[in-house]
Write a protein that holds these residues in place. Structure first.
Motif, PDB file in Angstrom:
ATOM      1  N   ASN A 249      50.089  39.725  45.889  1.00 22.90           N
ATOM      2  CA  ASN A 249      49.716  41.066  45.447  1.00 22.90           C
ATOM      3  C   ASN A 249      48.860  41.010  44.184  1.00 22.90           C
ATOM      4  O   ASN A 249      47.908  41.778  44.034  1.00 22.90           O
ATOM      5  CB  ASN A 249      50.963  41.914  45.204  1.00 22.90           C
ATOM      6  CG  ASN A 249      51.633  42.345  46.496  1.00 22.90           C
ATOM      7  OD1 ASN A 249      51.035  42.272  47.576  1.00 22.90           O
ATOM      8  ND2 ASN A 249      52.871  42.798  46.409  1.00 22.90           N
TER       9      ASN A 249
ATOM     10  N   ILE B  77      45.366  40.126  45.217  1.00 21.61           N
ATOM     11  CA  ILE B  77      44.677  41.287  45.791  1.00 21.61           C
ATOM     12  C   ILE B  77      44.240  42.245  44.687  1.00 21.61           C
ATOM     13  O   ILE B  77      43.108  42.747  44.692  1.00 21.61           O
ATOM     14  CB  ILE B  77      45.590  42.007  46.805  1.00 21.61           C
ATOM     15  CG1 ILE B  77      45.831  41.124  48.027  1.00 21.61           C
ATOM     16  CG2 ILE B  77      44.975  43.342  47.235  1.00 21.61           C
ATOM     17  CD1 ILE B  77      46.895  41.656  48.976  1.00 21.61           C
ATOM     18  N   LEU B  78      45.128  42.512  43.737  1.00 24.39           N
ATOM     19  CA  LEU B  78      44.786  43.421  42.643  1.00 24.39           C
ATOM     20  C   LEU B  78      43.584  42.912  41.856  1.00 24.39           C
ATOM     21  O   LEU B  78      42.695  43.690  41.493  1.00 24.39           O
ATOM     22  CB  LEU B  78      45.990  43.614  41.717  1.00 24.39           C
ATOM     23  CG  LEU B  78      47.168  44.406  42.292  1.00 24.39           C
ATOM     24  CD1 LEU B  78      48.314  44.450  41.290  1.00 24.39           C
ATOM     25  CD2 LEU B  78      46.753  45.823  42.673  1.00 24.39           C
TER      26      LEU B  78
ATOM     27  N   LEU C 258      40.498  43.596  43.601  1.00 30.32           N
ATOM     28  CA  LEU C 258      40.172  45.027  43.552  1.00 30.32           C
ATOM     29  C   LEU C 258      39.810  45.494  42.142  1.00 30.32           C
ATOM     30  O   LEU C 258      39.541  46.672  41.930  1.00 30.32           O
ATOM     31  CB  LEU C 258      41.366  45.847  44.062  1.00 30.32           C
ATOM     32  CG  LEU C 258      41.713  45.718  45.544  1.00 30.32           C
ATOM     33  CD1 LEU C 258      43.029  46.431  45.848  1.00 30.32           C
ATOM     34  CD2 LEU C 258      40.589  46.291  46.412  1.00 30.32           C
TER      35      LEU C 258
ATOM     36  N   LYS D 106      41.414  52.881  44.890  1.00 27.42           N
ATOM     37  CA  LYS D 106      41.329  51.515  45.404  1.00 27.42           C
ATOM     38  C   LYS D 106      42.361  51.251  46.504  1.00 27.42           C
ATOM     39  O   LYS D 106      42.434  50.141  47.040  1.00 27.42           O
ATOM     40  CB  LYS D 106      41.547  50.511  44.260  1.00 27.42           C
ATOM     41  CG  LYS D 106      40.458  50.523  43.200  1.00 27.42           C
ATOM     42  CD  LYS D 106      39.185  49.885  43.720  1.00 27.42           C
ATOM     43  CE  LYS D 106      38.151  49.731  42.623  1.00 27.42           C
ATOM     44  NZ  LYS D 106      36.944  48.999  43.093  1.00 27.42           N
TER      45      LYS D 106
ATOM     46  N   VAL E  22      45.724  51.426  46.089  1.00 29.11           N
ATOM     47  CA  VAL E  22      46.869  50.705  45.528  1.00 29.11           C
ATOM     48  C   VAL E  22      48.020  51.673  45.276  1.00 29.11           C
ATOM     49  O   VAL E  22      47.871  52.648  44.530  1.00 29.11           O
ATOM     50  CB  VAL E  22      46.485  50.008  44.206  1.00 29.11           C
ATOM     51  CG1 VAL E  22      47.715  49.375  43.555  1.00 29.11           C
ATOM     52  CG2 VAL E  22      45.404  48.960  44.455  1.00 29.11           C
TER      53      VAL E  22
ATOM     54  N   LYS F 203      51.957  48.625  48.224  1.00 28.29           N
ATOM     55  CA  LYS F 203      51.343  49.018  49.487  1.00 28.29           C
ATOM     56  C   LYS F 203      49.853  49.203  49.243  1.00 28.29           C
ATOM     57  O   LYS F 203      49.452  49.729  48.203  1.00 28.29           O
ATOM     58  CB  LYS F 203      51.963  50.316  50.017  1.00 28.29           C
ATOM     59  CG  LYS F 203      53.428  50.185  50.417  1.00 28.29           C
ATOM     60  CD  LYS F 203      53.987  51.505  50.931  1.00 28.29           C
ATOM     61  CE  LYS F 203      55.454  51.371  51.326  1.00 28.29           C
ATOM     62  NZ  LYS F 203      56.022  52.669  51.795  1.00 28.29           N
ATOM     63  N   PHE F 204      49.068  48.762  50.203  1.00 27.44           N
ATOM     64  CA  PHE F 204      47.623  48.907  50.110  1.00 27.44           C
ATOM     65  C   PHE F 204      47.170  49.765  51.288  1.00 27.44           C
ATOM     66  O   PHE F 204      47.176  49.317  52.436  1.00 27.44           O
ATOM     67  CB  PHE F 204      46.950  47.533  50.111  1.00 27.44           C
ATOM     68  CG  PHE F 204      47.388  46.665  48.954  1.00 27.44           C
ATOM     69  CD1 PHE F 204      46.826  46.825  47.700  1.00 27.44           C
ATOM     70  CD2 PHE F 204      48.387  45.710  49.120  1.00 27.44           C
ATOM     71  CE1 PHE F 204      47.237  46.044  46.626  1.00 27.44           C
ATOM     72  CE2 PHE F 204      48.804  44.923  48.054  1.00 27.44           C
ATOM     73  CZ  PHE F 204      48.226  45.093  46.803  1.00 27.44           C
ATOM     74  N   ARG F 205      46.827  51.006  50.977  1.00 20.33           N
ATOM     75  CA  ARG F 205      46.500  51.966  52.032  1.00 20.33           C
ATOM     76  C   ARG F 205      45.728  53.133  51.430  1.00 20.33           C
ATOM     77  O   ARG F 205      45.592  53.246  50.213  1.00 20.33           O
ATOM     78  CB  ARG F 205      47.783  52.487  52.685  1.00 20.33           C
ATOM     79  CG  ARG F 205      48.755  53.155  51.709  1.00 20.33           C
ATOM     80  CD  ARG F 205      49.967  53.711  52.432  1.00 20.33           C
ATOM     81  NE  ARG F 205      50.960  54.285  51.539  1.00 20.33           N
ATOM     82  CZ  ARG F 205      50.869  55.486  50.977  1.00 20.33           C
ATOM     83  NH1 ARG F 205      49.801  56.242  51.192  1.00 20.33           N
ATOM     84  NH2 ARG F 205      51.827  55.947  50.186  1.00 20.33           N
TER      85      ARG F 205
END
Length: 248
Positions: free
Chosen positions: A79, A82-83, A86, A149, A151, A181-183
């Motif tokens: 995570n 990923i952050l 982003l 983004k 997040v 969660k990424f959505r």
């Protein structure tokens, strides 16, 4: 004892550190947090790091994390990666390692670079400093940014948001990120993300006004939404506490 390991390619020299992290961790006494998990600040290879040791799971979860679900250490590292991709602030991830015995997950660790901060967002809630309005407005802007983004920090609570003053602005960084969660986050939905902060009505109103302006939402509806989501969670938590009291 077997292991799984992964590390940021910028920190390849940390492979041996991770392999020996249990002894390094036990020999260090600079604990900054001790609850279910333990965090320590440890100077490694001239880098100030934060090492998080996750509590050994119960027997059932040792099996679950070995075969059915990714571990908390794995999620924290991935995570964070990923952050960073982003451009959302979180302490820079270095690596994680999981140790297994009899094919079951035992100890696991996550290492990141230390993020130097001035206070957490909980300080604003608890101390109500005179500069709180500026912090809350910048915090609303940060939250709106991460929502654009995609997040969603599931544990978006006071101690998990670090704050650093930078001139006239306040910068924010996310920690305890194994549950993310990424959505797509739509319209007024983003206001629900503030419900675990336990701010008072005045502070939530300040946040809602700033967030609604950035998101082009109706201000009054945004205020109603953030207060409703806050009350909904507080009522749920208070009910659980009452029920526990009855059982005890």
């Amino acid at each position: 004892m077997s292991y799984k390991i992964q590390y940021n390619k910028q920190f390849e020299n940390f492979k041996n550190i991770l392999l020996n992290i249990k002894s390094i961790f036990s020999q260090n006494s600079q604990t900054i947090h001790l609850a279910r998990n333990e965090l320590k600040i440890i100077e490694i290879e001239n880098i100030s790091t934060v090492v998080k040791a996750f509590r050994v799971p119960n027997v059932l979860n040792q099996f679950v994390y070995a075969y059915l679900r990714k571990s908390k250490a794995y999620k924290a590292f991935h995570n964070a990666t990923i952050l960073h991709d982003l451009h959302v602030s979180t302490p820079e991830p270095i690596g994680y390692i999981e140790f297994f015995k009899f094919a079951l997950l035992k100890e696991s660790f996550f290492i990141s670079k230390e993020f130097k901060y001035d206070f957490t967002i909980a300080h604003i809630r608890d101390e109500q400093p005179e500069y709180k309005k500026n912090v809350l407005e910048d915090f609303a802007e940060f939250t709106y940014y991460i929502h654009t983004k995609g997040v969603w920090h599931v544990d978006y609570s006071g101690g998990n948001i670090l704050v650093k003053k930078d001139g006239d602005k306040y910068l924010f960084s996310l920690v305890d990120i194994n549950r993310m969660k990424f959505r797509t986050i739509s319209n007024y939905e983003g206001l629900e993300n503030f419900n675990k902060l336990w701010f008072n009505e005045e502070d939530l109103t300040t946040i809602a006004k700033a967030y609604s302006k950035l998101a082009s939402l109706d201000e009054n509806r945004a205020i109603d939404e953030i207060l409703m989501q806050d009350k909904k969670l507080k009522d749920k938590v208070l009910l659980k506490r009452k029920l526990r009291g009855v059982r005890n």
